[in-house]
Design an enzyme around this catalytic site. Structure first.
Site, PDB file in Angstrom:
ATOM      1  N   ARG A  19     -30.988  -1.910   0.067  1.00 25.63           N
ATOM      2  CA  ARG A  19     -30.124  -2.912   0.709  1.00 25.63           C
ATOM      3  C   ARG A  19     -29.552  -3.906  -0.283  1.00 25.63           C
ATOM      4  NH1 ARG A  19     -34.576  -2.930   4.623  1.00 25.63           N
ATOM      5  NH2 ARG A  19     -34.149  -1.035   5.774  1.00 25.63           N
ATOM      6  N   VAL A  20     -30.015  -3.878  -1.520  1.00 28.23           N
ATOM      7  CA  VAL A  20     -29.416  -4.766  -2.512  1.00 28.23           C
ATOM      8  C   VAL A  20     -28.154  -4.116  -3.063  1.00 28.23           C
ATOM      9  CG1 VAL A  20     -29.758  -5.780  -4.778  1.00 28.23           C
ATOM     10  CG2 VAL A  20     -31.537  -5.944  -3.062  1.00 28.23           C
TER      11      VAL A  20
END
Ligand code: ATP
Ligand code: MG
Length: 611
Positions: free
Chosen positions: A452-453
């Protein structure tokens, strides 16, 4: 629990000679002052077990002025001086003179110990009463030297989990309150060592010289103390670095069935840090001692123990040690993070950690919930993983990157612990048994894995060169299923299938061969440019290996620029494409040229071993 003092009588036990009147008057004075009660009566008792001196008990307090008590007070005083000396590391000071001074100045302190009594003991849990105002998480010591941690506070009793053998403890044994929370020693001396969850060495090496003591439970850094994750934590694994990049300060879950290569990914990531400034901590929870020994050997083989600490709580260790091991590891990591350094911590694995906590909770009499886990099982892992962070620049910019590992049963990611940890982390790398057995190793499932980064944790060169690899792979998987029985395919479909197959081959990677960024970029540009599509599937790995080898020797300029700049201007991309074409025009001839080339400097090379 509140301090409860039943009667107004203090017991004074003495060895051979009873105290003089003067001594009695003095003792009365101390008691009256400490307890603000002038009416305390003194009852004298002869005690043959004492060797000399007196012991005064009043309620659950005890003044130990016996010979043995003096001895242990002097000993703990010396330990404190030694610890302080190590912490300050002042070159002007001399440890011998400090210790001498301490002995000369030694005076018995009139500090009462708070003593409790064991009511029940069993299964690594002791129930004690009358231990005063203990705090949650505080350390207590039993008669036989075993340590325990307060884990359950009831109205009249306290539940303590034991960190050692319970055989020396009986109902009625004494427990002394330590007035300090459970913690672990920290410092650079721990690098290269294998220690247990309390920080004691397990590798038979020299004593460890710590520089500080960190509590194992600490609140996670707050919002204003953090900054967003933006620097890459390179794993050296092509499929992860290109598609699911991990940043410093991120928490990326590695999840999969048993024997799917979960530990191997963590291990390769640690090995890949040998050229970076990242310090690694590997926490083994509930694993076999032999597995850990093997892992340490692998780390040593790749010279990775140099910057690594292994914290081991094996399957045979008591559940309390398995429970605190990840917190202890994190405390060690925080020491480096607070100094502005970068740490990678692996928790292998949190499923076993949850099981250890479940057994503790059930023994403490807490009500079981879903899958018999206690109600606070989510908090168990969230408070652990929240401590991984990228600190703000004002706080030094240090970071802790966490790679928790969770084992699934038959690929079921929707079980209790997996869903919990998935929701706490910033993404997961899902490893699949089917892929693993097909020979696709590392067995990363591209569809179910995510970071998700995302691309903010990639170097520009990797970001630009990875192109549409993820979509291409997903399309290939779909199409491969549709077309497996059809014989005449149109050219377009054939091309897509061939490209997908090449990508799948390219992402295979052997153990202990993390790829440097430059090698990843070159492979990706060649593959995404379609240069490898005509190569038979089984030859792809060999050609890739040969091509990278050739680049290191014959295209040093390109490799150097990639390594130093980490950017990928169009010009450089074109240069790489042209060079790759040159190699692929006649790989056999190119390989021969490499053999004739002068030996290159290992130190200057971006890779020392072929992929
Ligand atoms: P466990 O569930 O027992 O902890 P695991 O999921 O951690 O297993 P590993 O121990 O990492 O799995 O790997 C299992 C086996 O697969 C090991 O024998 C390892 O050598 C092999 N293996 C893992 N990754 C690869 C790879 N990329 N290439 C070849 N073999 C691999
Ligand atoms: Mg494993």
């Amino acid at each position: 629990m509140s301090t409860r003092i039943d009667s107004n009588t203090a017991i004074l036990r003495y060895a051979a000679t009873p105290p003089t009147d003067e001594q009695i008057a003095q003792i009365r004075q101390i008691l009256a002052k400490r307890f603000r009660n002038k009416a305390i009566a003194l009852e004298l008792q002869k005690d043959d077990q004492l060797t000399g001196g007196f012991v005064i008990s009043y309620g659950n307090f005890e003044y130990d002025w016996s010979d043995r008590g003096r001895e242990s007070q002097l000993e703990s005083g010396l330990i404190v001086s030694h610890d302080n000396f190590l912490r300050r590391r002042n070159p002007e000071e001399n440890i011998i003179s400090i210790l001498k001074g301490r002995i000369e100045e030694f005076e018995l302190y009139a500090e009462a110990k708070e003593i409790g009594t064991v009511l029940e003991i069993g299964d690594g849990i002791a129930t004690i009463k009358d231990v005063g105002n203990v705090n949650y998480g505080e350390i207590v010591i039993f008669d036989d030297g075993t340590r325990g941690m307060v884990q359950d506070i009831q109205k009249k009793t306290v539940g303590v989990i034991l960190f050692g053998d319970q055989r020396g403890i009986r109902a009625g044994s004494h427990v002394v309150r330590m007035n300090r929370e459970a913690g672990i020693s920290v410092g650079e001396d721990y690098l290269g060592r294998v220690v247990d969850a309390l920080g004691a060495p397990l590798d038979g090496g020299a004593n460890i010289r710590p520089v500080g003591y960190y509590p194992i439970e600490q609140p996670a850094p707050g919002i204003s103390e953090r900054q967003s994750v933006h620097e890459p934590m390179e794993t050296g694994i092509l499929s992860i670095d290109t598609m699911f990049p991990i940043g410093r300060g991120q928490r990326e879950l590695i999840i999969g069935d048993r024997q799917t290569g979960k530990t191997s990914i963590a291990l390769d990531t640690i090995i890949n840090q040998r050229r970076s400034d990242v310090i690694c901590i590997y926490v083994a929870i509930g694993q076999k001692a032999s597995t850990i020994a093997q892992l340490v050997n692998t780390l040593k083989k790749y010279d990775a123990m140099r910057y690594t600490t292994v914290v081991a709580a094996t399957a045979s260790d008591p559940a309390p040690l398995q429970y605190i091991a990840p917190y202890a590891g994190t405390a060690m990591a925080e020491y480096y993070m607070h100094r502005g350094q970068h740490v990678l911590i692996v928790y292998d694995d949190l499923s076993k950690h949850a099981v250890a906590y479940r057994s503790l909770s059930l023994l403490l009499g807490r009500p079981p919930g879903r899958e018999a886990y206690p109600g606070d099982i989510f908090y168990l892992h969230s408070r652990l993983l929240e401590r991984s962070a990228k600190l703000s620049d004002e706080l030094g910019g240090g970071s802790i990157t966490a790679l928790p590992i969770v084992e699934t049963q038959a690929g079921d990611v929707s079980a209790y612990i997996p869903t919990n940890v998935i929701s706490i982390t910033d993404g997961q790398i899902f490893l699949e048994s089917d892929l693993f057995f097909e020979g696709m190793r590392p067995a990363v499932n591209v569809g179910l894995s995510v970071s998700r980064v995302g691309s903010s944790a990639q170097t520009e060169a990797i970001r630009k060169s990875s192109g549409s690899i993820r979509i291409d792979l997903a399309q290939y998987r779909e199409m491969a299923v549709f077309t497996q029985f059809s014989s005449d395919l149109d050219d377009m479909t054939k091309k897509q299938l061939a490209h997908g197959q090449v990508l799948m081959e390219l992402l295979k990677q052997r153990l202990g061969r993390p790829m440097p960024m430059a090698d990843q970029v070159i492979s990706l540009i060649a593959a995404n440019g379609g240069l490898l599509d005509d190569i038979p599937k089984d030859d792809v790995k060999d050609i890739q290996r040969g091509m990278l080898h050739w680049f290191h020797h014959m295209q040093e300029k390109i490799c150097l620029e990639l390594r130093q700049e980490k950017y990928l201007p169009f010009r450089l991309k074109d240069e790489i494409l042209a060079a790759a074409k040159e190699y692929l025009a006649d790989p056999a001839e190119a390989d021969r040229k490499v053999e004739d080339a002068p030996l290159f400097e290992e130190a200057n090379s971006s890779v020392s071993k072929p992929v």
